[in-house]
Motif scaffolding. Structure first.
Motif, short mmCIF file in Angstrom:
data_model
loop_
_atom_site.label_atom_id
_atom_site.label_comp_id
_atom_site.label_asym_id
_atom_site.label_seq_id
_atom_site.Cartn_x
_atom_site.Cartn_y
_atom_site.Cartn_z
N TRP A 1 0.91 -1.08 -0.41
CA TRP A 1 -0.23 -0.22 -0.21
C TRP A 1 1.12 0.81 -0.53
O TRP A 1 0.43 2.82 -0.10
CB TRP A 1 -0.82 0.31 1.29
N ASP A 2 2.31 1.44 -0.11
CA ASP A 2 2.92 2.10 0.34
C ASP A 2 3.09 2.15 -1.30
O ASP A 2 4.29 3.84 -1.66
CB ASP A 2 4.50 1.85 0.71
N GLU A 3 3.87 1.21 -2.08
CA GLU A 3 3.88 1.92 -3.55
C GLU A 3 3.16 2.31 -4.31
O GLU A 3 1.66 2.51 -4.20
CB GLU A 3 4.39 -0.29 -4.48
N TYR A 4 4.10 2.77 -5.40
CA TYR A 4 3.11 3.93 -6.37
C TYR A 4 2.07 2.87 -7.15
O TYR A 4 2.36 1.98 -8.07
CB TYR A 4 3.74 4.19 -7.42
N GLN A 5 1.25 2.69 -7.47
CA GLN A 5 -0.02 1.47 -7.61
C GLN A 5 -1.40 2.61 -7.84
O GLN A 5 -1.93 3.13 -7.25
CB GLN A 5 -0.20 0.29 -6.71
N TRP B 1 -2.15 -8.76 -5.44
CA TRP B 1 -3.77 -7.49 -5.05
C TRP B 1 -3.77 -6.92 -3.49
O TRP B 1 -3.25 -8.01 -2.82
CB TRP B 1 -4.72 -8.43 -5.94
N ALA B 2 -4.62 -5.91 -3.78
CA ALA B 2 -5.22 -5.82 -2.33
C ALA B 2 -6.24 -5.04 -1.99
O ALA B 2 -5.93 -3.99 -2.72
CB ALA B 2 -3.74 -5.38 -1.15
N THR B 3 -6.90 -5.81 -1.44
CA THR B 3 -8.21 -4.82 -1.15
C THR B 3 -8.94 -4.47 0.15
O THR B 3 -8.52 -5.62 1.43
CB THR B 3 -9.46 -5.70 -1.89
N LEU B 4 -9.15 -3.58 0.80
CA LEU B 4 -10.10 -2.69 1.86
C LEU B 4 -11.00 -2.23 1.93
O LEU B 4 -11.23 -1.64 0.46
CB LEU B 4 -8.79 -1.44 1.81
#
Length: 145
Positions: A16-20, A82-85
């Motif tokens: 979540w800190d990466e430029y995405q 992948w990540a979802t919040l």
């Protein structure tokens, strides 16, 4: 204090800190999903994700129509990672909160948006975090790293 985000492993938090580029999914009043690209910043300690936008946007209208229980999801994908919040969103017009969100956006994305009198911040109180962030990065990203 533990929350849905802070309970995740370091590689998930680092993702979540990466430029995405991310997506935000809101629900229209008729229940149909509305998905748009956004920048997202995550405050692990507070368990909050932030999205800056304009108060006239469809995503803001959807959240306001959902009232105090407006459910949303933010997601990012990079190859197999992948990540979802997920959580409840509110639209915040407080100038200090907006400025804080703009500063956080600038740190994550390497550019600070110019002033916008229409700017608001969507605050997402995250109650669910899921994803797979251990997968290999795409070849192009590995070569650039």
């Amino acid at each position: 204090m533990s929350n849905a985000i802070s309970a995740q492993p370091d590689n998930y938090l680092g993702f979540w800190d990466e430029y995405q580029l991310c997506t935000l999914t809101t629900l229209r009043p008729n229940g149909r999903p509305h998905v748009v690209p956004v920048g997202v910043t995550v405050d692990v300690a507070e368990g909050v994700a932030r999205v800056i936008t304009r108060k006239s946007s469809r995503k803001v209208a959807n959240i306001l129509a959902g009232g105090s229980e407006a459910r949303v999801a933010v997601c990012q994908v990079d190859g197999g990672r992948w990540a979802t919040l997920e959580g409840v969103a509110e639209v915040c017009t407080d100038e200090d909160a907006i400025e804080d969100a703009v500063v956080r956006y600038g740190k994550r994305y390497g550019r600070t948006p110019g002033p916008d009198p229409e700017r608001v911040v969507i605050l997402i109180s995250v109650d669910r975090a899921l994803g797979q962030t251990l997968g290999a990065r795409p070849q192009a990203a590995q070569a650039a790293a």
